[in-house]
Design a protein around this motif. Structure first.
Motif, mmCIF file in Angstrom:
data_model
loop_
_atom_site.group_PDB
_atom_site.id
_atom_site.type_symbol
_atom_site.label_atom_id
_atom_site.label_comp_id
_atom_site.label_asym_id
_atom_site.label_seq_id
_atom_site.Cartn_x
_atom_site.Cartn_y
_atom_site.Cartn_z
ATOM 1 N N MET A 91 89.649 -11.802 88.383
ATOM 2 C CA MET A 91 89.495 -12.092 87.009
ATOM 3 C C MET A 91 88.506 -13.469 86.749
ATOM 4 N N THR A 92 88.060 -13.573 85.748
ATOM 5 C CA THR A 92 87.118 -14.631 85.466
ATOM 6 C C THR A 92 87.754 -15.930 85.395
ATOM 7 N N GLY A 93 87.065 -16.986 85.906
ATOM 8 C CA GLY A 93 87.487 -18.216 85.947
ATOM 9 C C GLY A 93 88.401 -18.804 84.520
ATOM 10 N N GLU A 94 87.604 -18.599 83.432
ATOM 11 C CA GLU A 94 88.164 -18.875 82.026
ATOM 12 C C GLU A 94 89.825 -18.285 82.200
ATOM 13 N N ALA A 95 89.616 -17.005 82.401
ATOM 14 C CA ALA A 95 91.011 -16.192 82.081
ATOM 15 C C ALA A 95 92.220 -16.967 83.086
ATOM 16 N N PHE A 96 91.703 -17.152 84.266
ATOM 17 C CA PHE A 96 92.558 -17.857 85.208
ATOM 18 C C PHE A 96 93.030 -19.160 84.847
ATOM 19 N N ALA A 97 91.941 -20.007 84.173
ATOM 20 C CA ALA A 97 92.341 -21.340 83.772
ATOM 21 C C ALA A 97 93.294 -21.470 82.548
ATOM 22 N N LEU A 98 93.154 -20.413 81.719
ATOM 23 C CA LEU A 98 94.057 -20.505 80.403
ATOM 24 C C LEU A 98 95.405 -20.215 80.894
ATOM 25 N N LYS A 99 95.638 -19.196 81.827
ATOM 26 C CA LYS A 99 97.074 -19.067 82.333
ATOM 27 C C LYS A 99 97.632 -20.189 83.070
ATOM 28 N N LEU A 100 96.581 -20.914 83.588
ATOM 29 C CA LEU A 100 97.074 -22.187 84.297
ATOM 30 C C LEU A 100 97.602 -23.347 83.428
ATOM 31 N N CYS A 101 96.869 -23.133 82.371
ATOM 32 C CA CYS A 101 97.187 -24.156 81.036
ATOM 33 C C CYS A 101 98.666 -23.703 80.659
ATOM 34 N N GLU A 102 98.861 -22.663 80.495
ATOM 35 C CA GLU A 102 100.143 -22.084 79.790
ATOM 36 C C GLU A 102 101.272 -22.588 80.913
ATOM 37 N N LEU A 103 100.855 -22.443 82.160
ATOM 38 C CA LEU A 103 101.931 -22.914 83.189
ATOM 39 C C LEU A 103 102.343 -24.178 83.156
ATOM 40 N N CYS A 104 101.411 -24.880 83.001
ATOM 41 C CA CYS A 104 101.318 -26.653 83.040
ATOM 42 C C CYS A 104 102.112 -26.976 81.841
ATOM 43 N N GLU A 105 102.243 -26.265 80.903
ATOM 44 C CA GLU A 105 103.252 -26.723 79.729
ATOM 45 C C GLU A 105 104.523 -26.501 79.701
ATOM 46 N N PRO A 107 108.078 -26.840 81.275
ATOM 47 C CA PRO A 107 108.895 -28.056 81.810
ATOM 48 C C PRO A 107 109.475 -27.605 83.279
ATOM 49 N N ASP A 108 109.626 -26.523 83.310
ATOM 50 C CA ASP A 108 110.022 -26.360 84.893
ATOM 51 C C ASP A 108 108.989 -26.517 85.829
ATOM 52 N N THR A 109 107.625 -26.053 85.485
ATOM 53 C CA THR A 109 106.584 -26.316 86.342
ATOM 54 C C THR A 109 106.187 -27.794 86.565
ATOM 55 N N ILE A 110 106.452 -28.422 85.207
ATOM 56 C CA ILE A 110 106.236 -30.034 85.333
ATOM 57 C C ILE A 110 106.934 -30.739 86.367
ATOM 58 N N LYS A 111 108.222 -30.334 86.293
ATOM 59 C CA LYS A 111 109.306 -30.927 87.069
ATOM 60 C C LYS A 111 109.189 -30.486 88.659
ATOM 61 N N LYS A 112 108.749 -29.053 88.929
ATOM 62 C CA LYS A 112 108.598 -28.686 90.132
ATOM 63 C C LYS A 112 107.424 -29.312 91.158
ATOM 64 N N HIS A 113 106.486 -29.344 90.094
ATOM 65 C CA HIS A 113 105.221 -29.895 91.088
ATOM 66 C C HIS A 113 104.974 -31.542 90.569
ATOM 67 N N GLY A 114 105.999 -32.150 89.838
ATOM 68 C CA GLY A 114 105.899 -33.661 89.958
ATOM 69 C C GLY A 114 104.514 -33.944 88.889
ATOM 70 N N ILE A 115 104.280 -33.184 87.966
ATOM 71 C CA ILE A 115 103.046 -33.403 87.186
ATOM 72 C C ILE A 115 103.183 -34.430 86.170
ATOM 73 N N ALA A 116 102.475 -35.407 86.228
ATOM 74 C CA ALA A 116 102.294 -36.504 85.452
ATOM 75 C C ALA A 116 101.194 -36.365 84.445
ATOM 76 N N LYS A 117 101.439 -37.017 83.017
ATOM 77 C CA LYS A 117 100.480 -36.740 82.147
ATOM 78 C C LYS A 117 98.961 -36.842 82.549
ATOM 79 N N SER A 118 98.766 -37.854 83.446
ATOM 80 C CA SER A 118 97.275 -38.362 83.819
ATOM 81 C C SER A 118 96.874 -37.272 85.022
ATOM 82 N N ASP A 119 97.852 -36.311 85.433
ATOM 83 C CA ASP A 119 97.420 -35.344 86.580
ATOM 84 C C ASP A 119 96.699 -34.397 85.814
#
Length: 544
Positions: A91-105, A107-119
Motif C-alpha cells: 500500500m502507499t505510505g499515505e494510506a498506511f499513515a492514515l490507518k496509523l492515525c486512526e489507531l493512535c486515537e 484509548p486502548d492504543t494510547i494506554k498500551k504504547h504509553g503514548i503522550a500528547k507530545s509523542d
C-alpha cells in the motif's frame, strides 16, 4: 491525538496495491541489530497498525514493514539517526499513515504504547519533487521524537534524457536495486526483526566500500546525480569508492549526462552537503581525481572559456585542511574562521581558487564589468546565493591589496603604526560582502597554491608572515573595525558644517572614521569635524 492536515486526509483512501503482487526473486542475507527502547516502542506501534490493516481484509497479502536506507546504515555504524524511512509492501505510505492515525486515537492504543500528547506530531504529505530527489510522494509523521517517512516499495524505470523515473510498486529486492549504493540498500524488517541485504551491502559495510547495486554505468546514466551522492557518502563515512565504480564516475558519457540531466541547483545542494560535512577536503579530492572539477565549478553557459589549471590545487586543499586541523587559540584558522557558516564558505573559496590562474578578459564596454570567473563558478556552477557570490567577488577583488599589506607588515614598513590605514582597509573589504577575515584566508590560500609546495603550512616562513600580519591587526585593535560605532553621523556633521547633505557626505564621514581610528580614546567628534573643515575643498563641500 494526531493533528492532521486537512488537505491530506480524504474519506475514500485507496489502500490497494497493484492488481498483481510480484514475489522477491532471491532471499536476502541477514543480520540483527539492537533497538533502543524508543525504537522498539515505535516498531511495536507500527506493527499494531499493520495488524489492524491485515484484519480489515482490504489487502491481498499481509503488510510487511521495513525501515530502509540511511537509518539502517547508520545503525550498523553505531550512529544514531532520527530520520526513519518506512517502506511498505502492499500500500502507499499515505494510506498506511492514515490507518496509523486512526489507531493512535484509540484509548486502548494510547494506554498500551504509553503514548503522550507530545509523542505524535502532525501528518504531512510531501509531494514528489524530482529536483530534490523526491520521485514519489511520501507521508511524514513525528513519532516518539523520530521523523518517520512512509512510502511504498517501488521500482524505477528511466528514460535517456531525464533523471526522473517512472514509478511503480515493486518488491524489496527491486527497491534495493534502484538505490545509489549498496550500503544504502539495506532494510530492517520489522516483522522478522532482521536486517535484509539484497545486494552486497553488509559485506561492503565491513569492507568500508562504496559500490552500486546495479552495474555502475547504468546506475549513473539513470541518475547522474548519484555520482555526487557517492562522493558525499564516501567522504562522510571515510569509505573507499570501488575502483570499477570510480572509473565509470569519470566517464565522459556520465559527465555529459550530469550536465544534461541535472539542474545546477541540485549540484549545488550536493556540493554544499559535502563541504559542510566532516571531510570536505576528501570530497574535493574525489572531485579532482575523478575529473569532475570542470563539470561542477564552471559556468555551463560559457563552454568556450578557458579551463583553470588544477595541477597545484591540492596545495590549496592541504593548506586549508592543515590550518583547520592545527587550530589553537590565536592561530590563523581560529582568528579567520569563526562559525560553521564561515567554515563552509572557506571551502567554497578553496574550491574556486584555481580560477585565479585564468586571465580575465578586459572590460572595454560601457556599464558594469562582468563578474570574475571565480564568481561565475559559484553563481552558475553550484547556484550559490547572493551572499556567497558577493564574498567570492570581494575575495577576488581584494586579494592583491591584502597581500601587499601583509608584505609591508612583514618588511617592517613604517605604515605598521598607522591604525587608520589598516582599520579603513578592513572596513572597505567588509563593506560589500562581509567576512573580511575569509578574504584574508583566500589570499593566504592563493599564496599557498602558488608556492608549488604540497602543503604550504610546512613552510615556517609562509606561516610566520601571515601570523605576523594577523598579530599586528590584533595589536592595533582593528579586528572589529567594520562594526565601529561612529562618533558623528551625517545629520550631525551637516549641521556642524552649516550645509545641506550632498555627495560630499560619504567621503567626509570616511574622514571622520579614519580620524576616530587614529584617536581610539576620543569621545568628542570635534577633532573629526575640524579635519573635515580643513579638507572642505578636497571633499567638495559647498560654502555656507
Amino acid at each position: 491525538m494526531v493533528k492532521r492536515k486537512s488537505h491530506v486526509l480524504v474519506d475514500n483512501c485507496n489502500i490497494q496495491p497493484p492488481t498483481r503482487i510480484r514475489k522477491m526473486a532471491t532471499q536476502p542475507a541477514t543480520t540483527t541489530i539492537e533497538l533502543t527502547p524508543k525504537e522498539a516502542q515505535l516498531k511495536d506501534l507500527l506493527l499494531d497498525a499493520a495488524k489492524l490493516i491485515d484484519e480489515s481484509g482490504k489487502v491481498q497479502e499481509p503488510v510487511v514493514l521495513r525501515w530502509a536506507g540511511g537509518w539502517v546504515r547508520d545503525k550498523l555504524l553505531g550512529v544514531q539517526s532520527h530520520d526513519i524511512d518506512t517502506a511498505i509492501n502492499v500500500m502507499t505510505g499515505e494510506a498506511f499513515a492514515l490507518k496509523l492515525c486512526e489507531l493512535c486515537e484509540q484509548p486502548d492504543t494510547i494506554k498500551k504504547h504509553g503514548i503522550a500528547k507530545s509523542d505524535i506530531g502532525n501528518l504531512h504529505k510531501i509531494a514528489k519533487n524530482p529536483e530534490k530527489s523526491k520521485h514519489l510522494e511520501t507521508t511524514t509523521i513525528k513519532l516518539f521524537g523520530y521523523d518517520v517517512d512512509f512510502v511504498n516499495l517501488r521500482k524505477e524505470t528511466y528514460t535517456e534524457d531525464s533523471r526522473n523515473p517512472q514509478m511503480e510498486f515493486g518488491t524489496a529486492e527491486e527497491d534495493a536495486l534502484r538505490r545509489d549504493a549498496t550500503i544504502n540498500a539495506l532494510f530492517y524488517n520489522l516483522n522478522t526483526g532482521k536486517v535484509e541485504d539484497f545486494t552486497t551491502g553488509l559485506t561492503d559495510m565491513k569492507a568500508k566500500l562504496i559500490r552500486t547495486p546495479l552495474e555502475p554505468f547504468q546506475t549513473f546514466m539513470d541518475d547522474p546525480l548519484r555520482v555526487l551522492r557517492l562522493i558525499r557518502f564516501a567522504s562522510r563515512l571515510g569509505f573507499t569508492i570501488d575502483q570499477a565504480v570510480e572509473r565509470v564516475m569519470g566517464d565522459n558519457r556520465v559527465l555529459d549526462a550530469l550536465r544534461l540531466k541535472i539542474s545546477r541547483e541540485r549540484v549545488g545542494v550536493e556540493v554544499e552537503k559535502m563541504l559542510k560535512g566532516n571531510h570536505p577536503r576528501k570530497s574535493l579530492e574525489h572531485i579532482k581525481n575523478l575529473g569532475l572539477y570542470h563539470t561542477i565549478f564552471t559556468d555551463p553557459s560559457k563552454p568556450d572559456i578557458a579551463a583553470p589549471d588544477i595541477s597545484t590545487w591540492q596545495a590549496t586543499l592541504n593548506c586549508l585542511e592543515s590550518l583547520r586541523q592545527s587550530k589553537t587559540p590565536g592561530s590563523i584558522y581560529d582568528v579567520l574562521v569563526r562559525s560553521d557558516e564561515a567554515a563552509y564558505f572557506a571551502w567554497v573559496l578553496a574550491a574556486v581558487l584555481p580560477w585565479e590562474s585564468v586571465d580575465e578578459p578586459s572590460h572595454t564596454g560601457k556599464g558594469k564589468a562582468p563578474p570574475p570567473f571565480t564568481t561565475l563558478a559559484v553563481r552558475e556552477g553550484i547556484k550559490a546565493n547572493n551572499k556567497l557570490c558577493d564574498l567570492v567577488t570581494a575575495a577576488h577583488t581584494n586579494i592583491c591589496e591584502i597581500r601587499d599589506l601583509m608584505i609591508k607588515v612583514t618588511s617592517n614598513d613604517p605604515i605598521i603604526k598607522e591604525r587608520d590605514r589598516f582599520g579603513m582597509a578592513i572596513r572597505r573589504w567588509d563593506s560589500k560582502a562581509g567576512h573580511w577575515r575569509l578574504q584574508v584566508l583566500y589570499s593566504i590560500l592563493n599564496e599557498g597554491q602558488a608556492s608549488g609546495m604540497e602543503d604550504p603550512t610546512t613552510d615556517h616562513g609562509f606561516m610566520s608572515r601571515w601570523q605576523t600580519f594577523l598579530n599586528l591587526l590584533q595589536e592595533l585593535d582593528v579586528m572589529e573595525a567594520p562594526s565601529l560605532k561612529r562618533l558623528i553621523d551625517g545629520t550631525q556633521l551637516a549641521k556642524a558644517l552649516g550645509v545641506k547633505p550632498g555627495r560630499w557626505m560619504a567621503p567626509a564621514l570616511e574622514v571622520c572614521v579614519a580620524w576616530q581610528l587614529r584617536h581610539p580614546q576620543a569621545t568628542d567628534p570635534a577633532g573629526a569635524i575640524e579635519e573635515v573643515q580643513s579638507r572642505r575643498a578636497e571633499l567638495g563641500i559647498p560654502g555656507k
